[in-house]
Design a protein around this motif. Structure first.
Motif, PDB file in Angstrom:
ATOM      1  N   ASN A  31       0.804  -1.219   0.000  1.00  0.00           N
ATOM      2  CA  ASN A  31       0.000   0.000   0.000  1.00  0.00           C
ATOM      3  C   ASN A  31       0.840   1.272   0.000  1.00  0.00           C
ATOM      4  O   ASN A  31       0.326   2.350   0.313  1.00  0.00           O
ATOM      5  N   ALA A  32       2.099   1.167  -0.352  1.00  0.00           N
ATOM      6  CA  ALA A  32       2.980   2.338  -0.331  1.00  0.00           C
ATOM      7  C   ALA A  32       2.504   3.439  -1.259  1.00  0.00           C
ATOM      8  O   ALA A  32       2.714   4.621  -0.992  1.00  0.00           O
ATOM      9  N   ASP A  33       1.830   3.089  -2.340  1.00  0.00           N
ATOM     10  CA  ASP A  33       1.356   4.091  -3.299  1.00  0.00           C
ATOM     11  C   ASP A  33      -0.109   4.460  -3.097  1.00  0.00           C
ATOM     12  O   ASP A  33      -0.677   5.184  -3.903  1.00  0.00           O
ATOM     13  N   THR A  34      -0.719   3.974  -2.029  1.00  0.00           N
ATOM     14  CA  THR A  34      -2.116   4.281  -1.757  1.00  0.00           C
ATOM     15  C   THR A  34      -2.207   5.602  -1.007  1.00  0.00           C
ATOM     16  O   THR A  34      -1.688   5.721   0.103  1.00  0.00           O
ATOM     17  N   PRO A  35      -2.834   6.614  -1.578  1.00  0.00           N
ATOM     18  CA  PRO A  35      -2.927   7.910  -0.900  1.00  0.00           C
ATOM     19  C   PRO A  35      -3.660   7.778   0.433  1.00  0.00           C
ATOM     20  O   PRO A  35      -4.678   7.103   0.544  1.00  0.00           O
ATOM     21  N   GLY A  36      -3.106   8.409   1.453  1.00  0.00           N
ATOM     22  CA  GLY A  36      -3.730   8.429   2.765  1.00  0.00           C
ATOM     23  C   GLY A  36      -3.496   7.185   3.606  1.00  0.00           C
ATOM     24  O   GLY A  36      -3.930   7.126   4.755  1.00  0.00           O
ATOM     25  N   TYR A  37      -2.813   6.179   3.072  1.00  0.00           N
ATOM     26  CA  TYR A  37      -2.553   4.953   3.827  1.00  0.00           C
ATOM     27  C   TYR A  37      -1.580   5.251   4.958  1.00  0.00           C
ATOM     28  O   TYR A  37      -0.604   5.967   4.783  1.00  0.00           O
ATOM     29  N   GLN A  38      -1.865   4.697   6.131  1.00  0.00           N
ATOM     30  CA  GLN A  38      -0.986   4.866   7.284  1.00  0.00           C
ATOM     31  C   GLN A  38      -0.262   3.554   7.565  1.00  0.00           C
ATOM     32  O   GLN A  38      -0.885   2.490   7.618  1.00  0.00           O
ATOM     33  N   ARG A  39       1.013   3.656   7.770  1.00  0.00           N
ATOM     34  CA  ARG A  39       1.865   2.498   8.027  1.00  0.00           C
ATOM     35  C   ARG A  39       1.433   1.782   9.300  1.00  0.00           C
ATOM     36  O   ARG A  39       1.135   2.409  10.309  1.00  0.00           O
ATOM     37  N   LYS A  40       1.393   0.440   9.234  1.00  0.00           N
ATOM     38  CA  LYS A  40       1.034  -0.380  10.395  1.00  0.00           C
ATOM     39  C   LYS A  40       2.292  -0.909  11.060  1.00  0.00           C
ATOM     40  O   LYS A  40       3.244  -1.300  10.383  1.00  0.00           O
ATOM     41  N   THR A  41       2.279  -0.896  12.372  1.00  0.00           N
ATOM     42  CA  THR A  41       3.386  -1.473  13.131  1.00  0.00           C
ATOM     43  C   THR A  41       2.813  -2.407  14.190  1.00  0.00           C
ATOM     44  O   THR A  41       1.653  -2.260  14.595  1.00  0.00           O
ATOM     45  N   VAL A  42       3.624  -3.370  14.599  1.00  0.00           N
ATOM     46  CA  VAL A  42       3.224  -4.276  15.675  1.00  0.00           C
ATOM     47  C   VAL A  42       4.284  -4.245  16.758  1.00  0.00           C
ATOM     48  O   VAL A  42       5.442  -3.913  16.512  1.00  0.00           O
ATOM     49  N   ARG A  43       3.849  -4.596  17.917  1.00  0.00           N
ATOM     50  CA  ARG A  43       4.732  -4.630  19.062  1.00  0.00           C
ATOM     51  C   ARG A  43       4.632  -6.014  19.674  1.00  0.00           C
ATOM     52  O   ARG A  43       3.567  -6.630  19.668  1.00  0.00           O
ATOM     53  N   GLY A  82      -5.902  21.783  -3.935  1.00  0.00           N
ATOM     54  CA  GLY A  82      -5.333  20.863  -4.920  1.00  0.00           C
ATOM     55  C   GLY A  82      -4.301  19.908  -4.347  1.00  0.00           C
ATOM     56  O   GLY A  82      -3.601  19.238  -5.087  1.00  0.00           O
ATOM     57  N   ASN A  83      -4.205  19.855  -3.008  1.00  0.00           N
ATOM     58  CA  ASN A  83      -3.218  18.994  -2.355  1.00  0.00           C
ATOM     59  C   ASN A  83      -3.887  17.773  -1.726  1.00  0.00           C
ATOM     60  O   ASN A  83      -5.044  17.833  -1.306  1.00  0.00           O
ATOM     61  N   TYR A  84      -3.135  16.697  -1.646  1.00  0.00           N
ATOM     62  CA  TYR A  84      -3.561  15.515  -0.883  1.00  0.00           C
ATOM     63  C   TYR A  84      -2.317  14.900  -0.253  1.00  0.00           C
ATOM     64  O   TYR A  84      -1.195  15.209  -0.643  1.00  0.00           O
ATOM     65  N   PHE A  85      -2.525  14.064   0.749  1.00  0.00           N
ATOM     66  CA  PHE A  85      -1.410  13.423   1.427  1.00  0.00           C
ATOM     67  C   PHE A  85      -1.229  12.005   0.901  1.00  0.00           C
ATOM     68  O   PHE A  85      -2.179  11.234   0.829  1.00  0.00           O
ATOM     69  N   SER A  86       0.006  11.695   0.542  1.00  0.00           N
ATOM     70  CA  SER A  86       0.310  10.329   0.110  1.00  0.00           C
ATOM     71  C   SER A  86       0.480   9.462   1.356  1.00  0.00           C
ATOM     72  O   SER A  86       0.335   9.926   2.479  1.00  0.00           O
ATOM     73  N   SER A  87       0.813   8.194   1.165  1.00  0.00           N
ATOM     74  CA  SER A  87       1.008   7.312   2.318  1.00  0.00           C
ATOM     75  C   SER A  87       2.277   7.711   3.065  1.00  0.00           C
ATOM     76  O   SER A  87       3.156   8.374   2.516  1.00  0.00           O
ATOM     77  N   ASN A  88       2.368   7.294   4.308  1.00  0.00           N
ATOM     78  CA  ASN A  88       3.552   7.606   5.107  1.00  0.00           C
ATOM     79  C   ASN A  88       4.522   6.421   5.158  1.00  0.00           C
ATOM     80  O   ASN A  88       5.338   6.320   6.059  1.00  0.00           O
ATOM     81  N   VAL A  89       4.441   5.528   4.175  1.00  0.00           N
ATOM     82  CA  VAL A  89       5.314   4.356   4.120  1.00  0.00           C
ATOM     83  C   VAL A  89       6.648   4.743   3.493  1.00  0.00           C
ATOM     84  O   VAL A  89       6.694   5.293   2.396  1.00  0.00           O
ATOM     85  N   ASP A  90       7.729   4.466   4.206  1.00  0.00           N
ATOM     86  CA  ASP A  90       9.080   4.686   3.705  1.00  0.00           C
ATOM     87  C   ASP A  90       9.649   3.313   3.344  1.00  0.00           C
ATOM     88  O   ASP A  90       9.825   2.453   4.206  1.00  0.00           O
ATOM     89  N   MET A  91       9.917   3.102   2.068  1.00  0.00           N
ATOM     90  CA  MET A  91      10.341   1.785   1.595  1.00  0.00           C
ATOM     91  C   MET A  91      11.649   1.329   2.232  1.00  0.00           C
ATOM     92  O   MET A  91      11.837   0.136   2.485  1.00  0.00           O
ATOM     93  N   ILE A  92      12.544   2.233   2.533  1.00  0.00           N
ATOM     94  CA  ILE A  92      13.817   1.851   3.153  1.00  0.00           C
ATOM     95  C   ILE A  92      13.568   1.275   4.545  1.00  0.00           C
ATOM     96  O   ILE A  92      14.145   0.250   4.916  1.00  0.00           O
ATOM     97  N   ILE A  93      12.681   1.914   5.297  1.00  0.00           N
ATOM     98  CA  ILE A  93      12.345   1.410   6.638  1.00  0.00           C
ATOM     99  C   ILE A  93      11.659   0.059   6.535  1.00  0.00           C
ATOM    100  O   ILE A  93      11.955  -0.866   7.295  1.00  0.00           O
ATOM    101  N   GLU A  94      10.762  -0.087   5.578  1.00  0.00           N
ATOM    102  CA  GLU A  94      10.035  -1.355   5.421  1.00  0.00           C
ATOM    103  C   GLU A  94      10.974  -2.490   5.020  1.00  0.00           C
ATOM    104  O   GLU A  94      10.857  -3.603   5.525  1.00  0.00           O
ATOM    105  N   ILE A  95      11.905  -2.206   4.131  1.00  0.00           N
ATOM    106  CA  ILE A  95      12.856  -3.237   3.719  1.00  0.00           C
ATOM    107  C   ILE A  95      13.755  -3.632   4.891  1.00  0.00           C
ATOM    108  O   ILE A  95      14.038  -4.811   5.102  1.00  0.00           O
ATOM    109  N   ALA A  96      14.176  -2.646   5.675  1.00  0.00           N
ATOM    110  CA  ALA A  96      14.993  -2.947   6.854  1.00  0.00           C
ATOM    111  C   ALA A  96      14.196  -3.766   7.874  1.00  0.00           C
ATOM    112  O   ALA A  96      14.721  -4.727   8.453  1.00  0.00           O
ATOM    113  N   ASP A  97      12.930  -3.399   8.083  1.00  0.00           N
ATOM    114  CA  ASP A  97      12.077  -4.169   9.004  1.00  0.00           C
ATOM    115  C   ASP A  97      11.869  -5.589   8.498  1.00  0.00           C
ATOM    116  O   ASP A  97      11.882  -6.544   9.276  1.00  0.00           O
TER     117      ASP A  97
END
Length: 128
Positions: A31-43, A82-97
């Motif tokens: 969902n990295a390219d889904t506008p407004g998507y928020q990154r999920k984390t688990v603990r 005319g603005n919107y927020f993209s997802s907050n997913v950073d691919m470098i962080i996701e690959i490291a995780d």
């Protein structure tokens, strides 16, 4: 419960926890390219029901940081400016995780295999 049984229980709970972590990382990447998507984390939390040190996955948490602001007036999610927020997913962080979860999963799998081998060796000794 025997020490070998406890070791198997602990490593299997670690395997389940890392598998859940990898599942959420893959959802984030998908969902990295889904506008407004928020990154999920688990603990990970200690499993209070088990007294052997097992872990379990806590509730899924959403990363509350905002995505980058994108100017595209033709986008359906664009506001009046005319603005919107993209997802907050950073691919470098996701690959490291993903890599960290994979290595932790492999370490738990090796411990599971070592415990199983020790159990088999013990059974062989008891048969003699």
């Amino acid at each position: 419960m025997s020490d070998l049984g406890s070791a198997l229980s602990i490593t299997s709970s670690g395997l389940r926890a890392q598998a859940a972590r990898l599942r959420h990382v893959s959802e984030n990447i998908a969902n990295a390219d889904t506008p407004g998507y928020q990154r999920k984390t688990v603990r990970f939390e200690a499993d209070t029901g088990a007294r052997d040190g097992s872990v379990m996955v806590g509730p899924v948490q959403l990363d509350r940081s905002e995505g980058t602001k994108v100017f595209d007036p033709s986008h359906p999610m664009a506001d009046a400016t005319g603005n919107y927020f993209s997802s907050n997913v950073d691919m470098i962080i996701e690959i490291a995780d993903a890599r960290e979860a994979q290595r932790s999963y492999e370490a738990n799998l090796k411990m599971f295999d070592q415990t199983r081998q020790m159990s088999s060796s013990l059974m062989e000794l008891l048969r003699k």
